[in-house]
Design an enzyme around this catalytic site. Structure first.
Site, PDB file in Angstrom:
ATOM      1  N   GLU A   1      -0.576   4.826  -0.418  1.00 14.16           N
ATOM      2  CA  GLU A   1      -1.394   6.027  -0.644  1.00 14.16           C
ATOM      3  C   GLU A   1      -0.557   7.261  -0.354  1.00 14.16           C
ATOM      4  O   GLU A   1       0.273   7.268   0.557  1.00 14.16           O
ATOM      5  CB  GLU A   1      -2.643   5.989   0.234  1.00 14.16           C
ATOM      6  CG  GLU A   1      -3.647   4.966  -0.270  1.00 14.16           C
ATOM      7  CD  GLU A   1      -4.907   4.909   0.567  1.00 14.16           C
ATOM      8  OE1 GLU A   1      -5.212   5.890   1.253  1.00 14.16           O
ATOM      9  OE2 GLU A   1      -5.564   3.864   0.541  1.00 14.16           O
TER      10      GLU A   1
ATOM     11  N   ARG B   1      -1.361  -1.947 -18.597  1.00 18.84           N
ATOM     12  CA  ARG B   1      -2.718  -1.398 -18.537  1.00 18.84           C
ATOM     13  C   ARG B   1      -2.770  -0.356 -17.422  1.00 18.84           C
ATOM     14  O   ARG B   1      -2.569  -0.694 -16.248  1.00 18.84           O
ATOM     15  CB  ARG B   1      -3.681  -2.548 -18.246  1.00 18.84           C
ATOM     16  CG  ARG B   1      -5.138  -2.236 -18.249  1.00 18.84           C
ATOM     17  CD  ARG B   1      -5.923  -3.503 -18.475  1.00 18.84           C
ATOM     18  NE  ARG B   1      -5.639  -3.997 -19.814  1.00 18.84           N
ATOM     19  CZ  ARG B   1      -6.203  -3.522 -20.926  1.00 18.84           C
ATOM     20  NH1 ARG B   1      -7.116  -2.590 -20.869  1.00 18.84           N
ATOM     21  NH2 ARG B   1      -5.874  -4.016 -22.101  1.00 18.84           N
TER      22      ARG B   1
ATOM     23  N   ASP C   1      -7.384  14.252 -23.974  1.00 18.98           N
ATOM     24  CA  ASP C   1      -7.277  12.837 -23.637  1.00 18.98           C
ATOM     25  C   ASP C   1      -6.577  12.164 -24.822  1.00 18.98           C
ATOM     26  O   ASP C   1      -7.187  11.933 -25.863  1.00 18.98           O
ATOM     27  CB  ASP C   1      -8.689  12.276 -23.422  1.00 18.98           C
ATOM     28  CG  ASP C   1      -8.682  10.781 -23.124  1.00 18.98           C
ATOM     29  OD1 ASP C   1      -7.621  10.145 -23.267  1.00 18.98           O
ATOM     30  OD2 ASP C   1      -9.750  10.255 -22.760  1.00 18.98           O
TER      31      ASP C   1
ATOM     32  N   THR D   1      -3.974   6.751 -21.463  1.00 19.94           N
ATOM     33  CA  THR D   1      -3.755   5.394 -20.980  1.00 19.94           C
ATOM     34  C   THR D   1      -2.304   5.063 -21.323  1.00 19.94           C
ATOM     35  O   THR D   1      -1.682   5.749 -22.140  1.00 19.94           O
ATOM     36  CB  THR D   1      -4.672   4.373 -21.690  1.00 19.94           C
ATOM     37  OG1 THR D   1      -4.483   4.507 -23.104  1.00 19.94           O
ATOM     38  CG2 THR D   1      -6.127   4.588 -21.343  1.00 19.94           C
TER      39      THR D   1
ATOM     40  N   TYR E   1       0.858  -1.194   0.000  1.00 24.03           N
ATOM     41  CA  TYR E   1       0.000   0.000   0.000  1.00 24.03           C
ATOM     42  C   TYR E   1       0.884   1.230   0.000  1.00 24.03           C
ATOM     43  O   TYR E   1       1.898   1.267   0.722  1.00 24.03           O
ATOM     44  CB  TYR E   1      -0.915   0.016   1.237  1.00 24.03           C
ATOM     45  CG  TYR E   1      -2.353  -0.210   0.844  1.00 24.03           C
ATOM     46  CD1 TYR E   1      -3.019   0.751   0.102  1.00 24.03           C
ATOM     47  CD2 TYR E   1      -3.019  -1.381   1.165  1.00 24.03           C
ATOM     48  CE1 TYR E   1      -4.328   0.554  -0.310  1.00 24.03           C
ATOM     49  CE2 TYR E   1      -4.323  -1.596   0.759  1.00 24.03           C
ATOM     50  CZ  TYR E   1      -4.974  -0.613   0.016  1.00 24.03           C
ATOM     51  OH  TYR E   1      -6.258  -0.810  -0.395  1.00 24.03           O
TER      52      TYR E   1
ATOM     53  N   LYS F   1      -2.156   1.502 -24.819  1.00 21.16           N
ATOM     54  CA  LYS F   1      -2.592   1.425 -26.226  1.00 21.16           C
ATOM     55  C   LYS F   1      -1.360   1.641 -27.111  1.00 21.16           C
ATOM     56  O   LYS F   1      -0.422   0.849 -27.018  1.00 21.16           O
ATOM     57  CB  LYS F   1      -3.706   2.446 -26.473  1.00 21.16           C
ATOM     58  CG  LYS F   1      -4.912   2.238 -25.532  1.00 21.16           C
ATOM     59  CD  LYS F   1      -6.027   3.189 -25.869  1.00 21.16           C
ATOM     60  CE  LYS F   1      -6.965   3.422 -24.714  1.00 21.16           C
ATOM     61  NZ  LYS F   1      -8.211   2.691 -24.797  1.00 21.16           N
TER      62      LYS F   1
HETATM   63  N1  PLP Z   1     -10.046   7.716 -23.011  1.00 20.33           N
HETATM   64  C1  PLP Z   1     -10.056   7.283 -24.278  1.00 20.33           C
HETATM   65  C2  PLP Z   1      -9.916   8.271 -25.395  1.00 20.33           C
HETATM   66  C3  PLP Z   1     -10.202   5.914 -24.541  1.00 20.33           C
HETATM   67  O1  PLP Z   1     -10.243   5.485 -25.802  1.00 20.33           O
HETATM   68  C4  PLP Z   1     -10.334   5.020 -23.447  1.00 20.33           C
HETATM   69  C5  PLP Z   1     -10.502   3.564 -23.644  1.00 20.33           C
HETATM   70  O2  PLP Z   1     -10.858   3.034 -24.601  1.00 20.33           O
HETATM   71  C6  PLP Z   1     -10.330   5.531 -22.152  1.00 20.33           C
HETATM   72  C7  PLP Z   1     -10.188   6.882 -21.969  1.00 20.33           C
HETATM   73  C8  PLP Z   1     -10.542   4.640 -20.954  1.00 20.33           C
HETATM   74  O3  PLP Z   1      -9.443   3.877 -20.709  1.00 20.33           O
HETATM   75  P1  PLP Z   1      -9.547   2.631 -19.688  1.00 20.33           P
HETATM   76  O4  PLP Z   1     -10.209   1.554 -20.418  1.00 20.33           O
HETATM   77  O5  PLP Z   1      -8.113   2.353 -19.336  1.00 20.33           O
HETATM   78  O6  PLP Z   1     -10.309   3.120 -18.498  1.00 20.33           O
END
Ligand code: PLP
Length: 478
Positions: free
Chosen positions: A66, A279, A241, A270, A64, A273
């Site tokens: 935090e 992950r 994002d 993320t 842990y 990808k």
């Molecule tokens: N943001 C975008 C643009 C995504 O394509 C995705 C997942 O497909 C996410 C956020 C969410 O990611 P996670 O599945 O790791 O929560």
């Protein structure tokens, strides 16, 4: 390091697991076989390196931690501090970011951390202040009501789901759609491209607190300089994002106006990808938001995942090597070759092509729904996912599109010639699949007919295509 070391590591790990629950060891082995044998075209998936995978399978999982580096709520976190600091340092250097927060467990967590950070930065709310000073346990029910009221009706402008946005960008079924009053910008119906004048118009009318850029299924570059100008013109915080295309930013394929990091106040991603890590999620931000972002725990997250942060550090170190830039460029070259191969065979593509790692086929051109196309391709050993197309008449469940992406096949080493062959396989399956009917004779959006012999033949051809490019070649579990 000898290639043998990787094989020994995974074989030994499976032997240890097998001694406790053999069915799990078998499933892990079967997953490797499945991944090796299928033509993986899921745009959001990849194959992490053995070093990244191994960094996750150890006792860091037991800890842990935090808090943040050097300021933990638990004792004995010195080694977690080491890997978290390393991951953050690699992320800052790789992306040229002022600050990196590497604790989010996933992309959705990273977005929630970012939303709360912006709210805390921008909204004058005594109740939120109380929550932010880590007195969440002291909040009474009345405080929570006040918090919701004070934060209420904050606005978010993001890309619409059917134009390629993500559901965490303010859509009703997701918590972001409950936190924010959301409006979307779409794409030009004629070109399928973002119309920046329309985005500016929507921003002027709606006056969002947050303007969100980024997507899950938009096959083109986005001009983040223009979006930042739009955000500034209405006093919005600009968030990007980059979950899907982080690998292309890391590999310097997207630079200048197309690199979100210098333009956005806050960037989420993320790590699994196109970035090819474990992950997980991550937030990058400008210095003024750093303190709020670091409060991701306890506001949104619980204990971080130290084993995943260790793997993030490994994967980010890999992405800083020169060969990652070559990999990122090959992802795009392959996607463009795949798009050209499909177009030449008569497929209809949203925006007519791609600038990034993904291609969106409008399968209505084949008389199919996305659901029918996805299943027919799967029967033929080709793994894709169905996806809405702009103004999709079939909604988000059946859809009219198939999204395909090249990060995974590029990791395996497939190149432009194999992309043309892949286009041929996809086109053959889609052209030979016919939409089915319900028992009452009405057209079905799910049923379809595809000659099983043809499906088998395509699956064998897909396996042949992959054979010269084995996945994890050093790993032999036999
Ligand atoms: N943001 C975008 C643009 C995504 O394509 C995705 C997942 O497909 C996410 C956020 C969410 O990611 P996670 O599945 O790791 O929560």
């Amino acid at each position: 390091m000898s290639r043998n070391a990787e094989s020994t590591a995974f074989r030994s790990a499976l032997e240890v697991i097998r001694a406790v629950e053999p069915r799990v060891a078998d499933a892990i082995g079967a997953e490797l076989t499945d991944q090796r044998e299928s033509l993986k075209l899921i745009a959001s998936e990849n194959y992490a390196s053995p070093a990244t995978l191994l960094a996750m399978g150890n006792w860091f999982s037991d800890k842990y931690a935090e808090g943040t580096v050097g300021r933990r709520f638990y004792a004995g976190c010195q080694n977690v501090d080491t890997v978290e600091a390393l991951a953050a340092e690699h992320a800052r250097e790789l992306f040229g970011a002022a600050h990196a927060y590497v604790q989010p467990h996933s992309g959705i967590d990273a977005n929630l951390v970012a939303f709360w950070a912006v709210l805390a930065d921008r909204v004058e709310s005594p109740a939120l202040k109380k929550a932010q000073v880590r007195q969440v346990n002291d909040l009474t029910e009345a405080d929570w009501f006040a918090l919701r009221r004070e934060l209420g009706n904050q606005r978010m402008l993001g890309m619409s789901l059917d134009a390629g946005g993500h559901l965490t960008h303010g859509f009703r079924p997701n918590i972001s759609g409950k936190m924010f009053d959301q409006r979307s910008y779409g794409t030009d119906p004629a070109t399928g491209l973002i119309d920046y004048d329309r985005v500016a118009e929507a921003a002027r009318e709606f006056k969002p607190l947050i303007l969100v850029g980024g997507y899950s299924a938009y096959p083109r570059k986005v001009n983040f300089r223009i979006l930042r100008e739009i955000a500034d013109s209405v006093g919005a915080t600009f968030m990007v994002d980059m979950a899907h295309f982080a690998g292309l930013v890391a590999g310097k394929v997207f630079t200048g106006d197309f690199d979100p990091v210098p333009h956005a106040h806050i960037v989420t991603t993320t790590t699994h990808k196109s970035l090819r890590g474990p992950r997980g999620g991550m937030v990058l931000c400008q210095p003024e938001l750093a303190d709020q972002v670091d409060r991701g725990c306890p506001m949104v997250l619980g204990g971080p995942l130290p084993h995943v942060m260790a793997a993030k550090a490994v994967a980010l170190a890999e992405a800083r090597r020169p060969d990652f830039a070559d990999y990122a460029q090959r992802i795009v070259d392959n996607a463009q070759a795949l798009a050209e191969g499909l177009l030449r065979r008569g497929a209809k593509l949203v925006t007519g092509g791609t600038d990034n790692h993904l291609v969106l086929i409008d399968v209505s051109g084949y008389g199919l729904t996305g659901r029918q196309a996805e299943q027919a391709l799967l029967d033929s050993g080709i793994v894709t996912n169905r996806n809405s197309v702009p103004q999709d008449p079939n909604g988000a469940w059946y859809t009219s599109g198939i999204r395909i992406g090249t990060p995974a096949l590029t990791t395996r080493g497939l190149g432009i010639a194999e992309m043309d062959q892949t286009a041929e396989l996809i086109h053959t399956v889609l052209a030979q699949t016919t939409a089915g009917a319900n028992a009452d004779g009405t057209p079905s959006k799910a049923k379809y007919t595809l000659d099983p012999d043809l499906a088998d033949k395509i699956a064998r051809q897909a396996t042949d295509l992959l054979a010269p490019h084995p996945l994890y070649p050093a790993i032999d579990l036999s």
